[in-house]
Design an enzyme around this catalytic site. Structure first.
Site, PDB file in Angstrom:
ATOM      1  N   GLY A 136     -77.846 -15.700  26.048  1.00  0.00           N
ATOM      2  CA  GLY A 136     -78.830 -16.677  25.582  1.00  0.00           C
ATOM      3  C   GLY A 136     -78.801 -17.967  26.383  1.00  0.00           C
ATOM      4  O   GLY A 136     -78.846 -19.066  25.835  1.00  0.00           O
ATOM      5  N   GLU A 178     -80.459 -13.304  29.280  1.00  0.00           N
ATOM      6  CA  GLU A 178     -81.531 -13.723  28.371  1.00  0.00           C
ATOM      7  C   GLU A 178     -82.229 -12.457  27.873  1.00  0.00           C
ATOM      8  O   GLU A 178     -81.995 -11.364  28.392  1.00  0.00           O
ATOM      9  CB  GLU A 178     -82.528 -14.653  29.063  1.00  0.00           C
ATOM     10  CG  GLU A 178     -82.418 -16.118  28.632  1.00  0.00           C
ATOM     11  CD  GLU A 178     -82.524 -16.330  27.122  1.00  0.00           C
ATOM     12  OE1 GLU A 178     -83.131 -15.474  26.443  1.00  0.00           O
ATOM     13  OE2 GLU A 178     -82.006 -17.336  26.626  1.00  0.00           O
ATOM     14  N   THR A 222     -74.644 -18.584  13.864  1.00  0.00           N
ATOM     15  CA  THR A 222     -74.629 -18.834  12.425  1.00  0.00           C
ATOM     16  C   THR A 222     -75.703 -17.996  11.737  1.00  0.00           C
ATOM     17  O   THR A 222     -76.543 -17.382  12.388  1.00  0.00           O
ATOM     18  CB  THR A 222     -74.846 -20.320  12.119  1.00  0.00           C
ATOM     19  OG1 THR A 222     -76.103 -20.750  12.669  1.00  0.00           O
ATOM     20  CG2 THR A 222     -73.727 -21.157  12.719  1.00  0.00           C
ATOM     21  N   ALA A 272     -66.377 -18.102  14.368  1.00  0.00           N
ATOM     22  CA  ALA A 272     -66.260 -19.256  13.474  1.00  0.00           C
ATOM     23  C   ALA A 272     -67.627 -19.896  13.324  1.00  0.00           C
ATOM     24  O   ALA A 272     -68.449 -19.883  14.250  1.00  0.00           O
ATOM     25  CB  ALA A 272     -65.267 -20.278  14.032  1.00  0.00           C
ATOM     26  N   HIS A 303     -78.194 -32.001   9.669  1.00  0.00           N
ATOM     27  CA  HIS A 303     -78.431 -31.586  11.050  1.00  0.00           C
ATOM     28  C   HIS A 303     -79.829 -32.013  11.489  1.00  0.00           C
ATOM     29  O   HIS A 303     -80.651 -32.435  10.676  1.00  0.00           O
ATOM     30  CB  HIS A 303     -78.285 -30.071  11.203  1.00  0.00           C
ATOM     31  CG  HIS A 303     -76.869 -29.596  11.175  1.00  0.00           C
ATOM     32  ND1 HIS A 303     -76.192 -29.354  10.002  1.00  0.00           N
ATOM     33  CD2 HIS A 303     -75.975 -29.331  12.177  1.00  0.00           C
ATOM     34  CE1 HIS A 303     -74.958 -28.956  10.268  1.00  0.00           C
ATOM     35  NE2 HIS A 303     -74.801 -28.937  11.578  1.00  0.00           N
ATOM     36  N   HIS A 304     -80.084 -31.851  12.770  1.00  0.00           N
ATOM     37  CA  HIS A 304     -81.373 -32.186  13.371  1.00  0.00           C
ATOM     38  C   HIS A 304     -82.516 -31.384  12.751  1.00  0.00           C
ATOM     39  O   HIS A 304     -82.305 -30.351  12.114  1.00  0.00           O
ATOM     40  CB  HIS A 304     -81.321 -31.920  14.879  1.00  0.00           C
ATOM     41  CG  HIS A 304     -80.878 -30.529  15.211  1.00  0.00           C
ATOM     42  ND1 HIS A 304     -81.748 -29.466  15.315  1.00  0.00           N
ATOM     43  CD2 HIS A 304     -79.640 -30.021  15.429  1.00  0.00           C
ATOM     44  CE1 HIS A 304     -81.079 -28.372  15.606  1.00  0.00           C
ATOM     45  NE2 HIS A 304     -79.793 -28.674  15.674  1.00  0.00           N
ATOM     46  N   LYS A 340     -83.016 -27.314  13.224  1.00  0.00           N
ATOM     47  CA  LYS A 340     -82.088 -26.274  12.751  1.00  0.00           C
ATOM     48  C   LYS A 340     -82.808 -25.375  11.758  1.00  0.00           C
ATOM     49  O   LYS A 340     -83.484 -25.851  10.836  1.00  0.00           O
ATOM     50  CB  LYS A 340     -80.845 -26.907  12.113  1.00  0.00           C
ATOM     51  CG  LYS A 340     -79.771 -25.883  11.764  1.00  0.00           C
ATOM     52  CD  LYS A 340     -78.458 -26.554  11.428  1.00  0.00           C
ATOM     53  CE  LYS A 340     -77.383 -25.536  11.050  1.00  0.00           C
ATOM     54  NZ  LYS A 340     -77.085 -24.599  12.145  1.00  0.00           N
ATOM     55  N   GLY A 376     -73.658 -22.962   8.998  1.00  0.00           N
ATOM     56  CA  GLY A 376     -72.492 -22.092   9.048  1.00  0.00           C
ATOM     57  C   GLY A 376     -71.206 -22.863   8.788  1.00  0.00           C
ATOM     58  O   GLY A 376     -70.280 -22.361   8.146  1.00  0.00           O
ATOM     59  N   THR A 377     -71.157 -24.103   9.255  1.00  0.00           N
ATOM     60  CA  THR A 377     -69.974 -24.932   9.012  1.00  0.00           C
ATOM     61  C   THR A 377     -69.830 -25.259   7.537  1.00  0.00           C
ATOM     62  O   THR A 377     -68.722 -25.231   6.980  1.00  0.00           O
ATOM     63  CB  THR A 377     -70.068 -26.232   9.832  1.00  0.00           C
ATOM     64  OG1 THR A 377     -70.160 -25.888  11.211  1.00  0.00           O
ATOM     65  CG2 THR A 377     -68.860 -27.116   9.600  1.00  0.00           C
TER      66      THR A 377
END
Length: 272
Positions: A11, A37, A103, A125, A158-159, A162, A168-169
């Site tokens: 990606g 890609e 995520t 993670a 977040h921005h 998203k 995911g965090t």
């Protein structure tokens, strides 16, 4: 390890993909083996340096991950769930380290990563930063120390671009809090409140997702008791922390036996 580790990036046209390339190129002990890609993307078949506005790099953007993985020893993957599980199968066939920062993975996606981990190293993670993983361990320990009289809320921002929520965090932090209490997150998560919801359920772990501007990532874990609150917080101001963490995970994973790992394993943070 002493030899240079050939690392692939999937990606590459995405913002994180380009940062992963930069992180590999700046890391000691790593070399960029190639990039991919999706088929049909306008970058496919072109020189990576030229499409990113620089000088020719000698690396051609590919749409064939199998061929690239065959000449790599690790792959950094911050793509989308469907692409990631497909990459996991290919990485397992090639027996290379698969570092997953994607995520929005489902339980079914996780099961497929488990299957891949029986043949290769999978490091996954919801967040690859050192600070966030320290926060995760602190969250688990504080949740274990406090009883259900303390309410737990995970708030993230977040921005505006998203696409998944909670992040995911945030889910990783919620899972750590649930683990500290000895329960499954799915059994206690409250991921949406609107209208007349009634009183907060005892033992619930709540989530709130905020979106706006260009915020890289802010996460608060709030422990609210009677007359007092504990707030654990992490603020990310540069996305390169995630890319550098991913490279560190790849270098660490190259010396490990096959299996599923996370960043706590990479960082050597012991769990009691």
């Amino acid at each position: 390890m002493t030899e240079t580790l050939p690392i692939a990036v999937t990606g590459v046209a995405g913002r994180m993909g380009r940062m992963l390339v930069d992180a590999v190129e700046e890391a000691e002990g790593a070399v960029l083996s190639g990039v991919t890609e999706r088929p049909g993307h306008p970058w496919v078949g072109r020189d990576l340096g030229e499409v990113t506005g620089g000088a020719a790099s000698g690396i051609t953007v590919s749409d064939d991950p199998l061929e690239l993985f065959a000449r790599s020893r690790a792959v950094l993957d911050f793509t989308a769930p469907a692409a990631t599980v497909a990459h996991a199968e290919l990485a397992a066939q090639a027996r290379i380290v698969h570092v997953v920062g994607t995520t929005g993975l489902s339980a079914e996606d996780d099961a497929r990563l488990d299957a891949a981990g029986r043949h290769a190293v999978v490091v996954q993670a919801g967040n690859m930063s050192l600070g966030v993983n320290l926060l995760t361990e602190l969250t688990r320990r504080v949740a274990a120390a406090l009883g259900e009289d303390w309410d737990i809320e995970v708030v993230e921002m977040h921005h505006r671009h998203k696409v998944d929520a909670p992040s995911g965090t945030a889910l990783m932090l919620g899972a750590a809090a649930a683990e500290g209490r000895g329960v499954a997150l799915d059994e206690v998560a409250d991921r949406g409140r609107d209208g007349h919801t009634g009183a907060r359920e005892k033992g619930a772990i709540g989530f709130a997702a905020l979106r706006g501007g260009d915020v890289v990532g802010e996460h608060d874990v709030i422990f609210a008791g009677a007359g007092e609150r504990i707030i654990l917080r992490h603020v990310a101001s540069d996305r390169m922390i995630f890319a550098r963490g991913a490279v560190r995970a790849a270098l660490w994973g190259a010396d490990r036996r096959q299996g599923r790992y996370d960043m706590l394993d990479v960082l050597g943070l012991a769990r009691d």
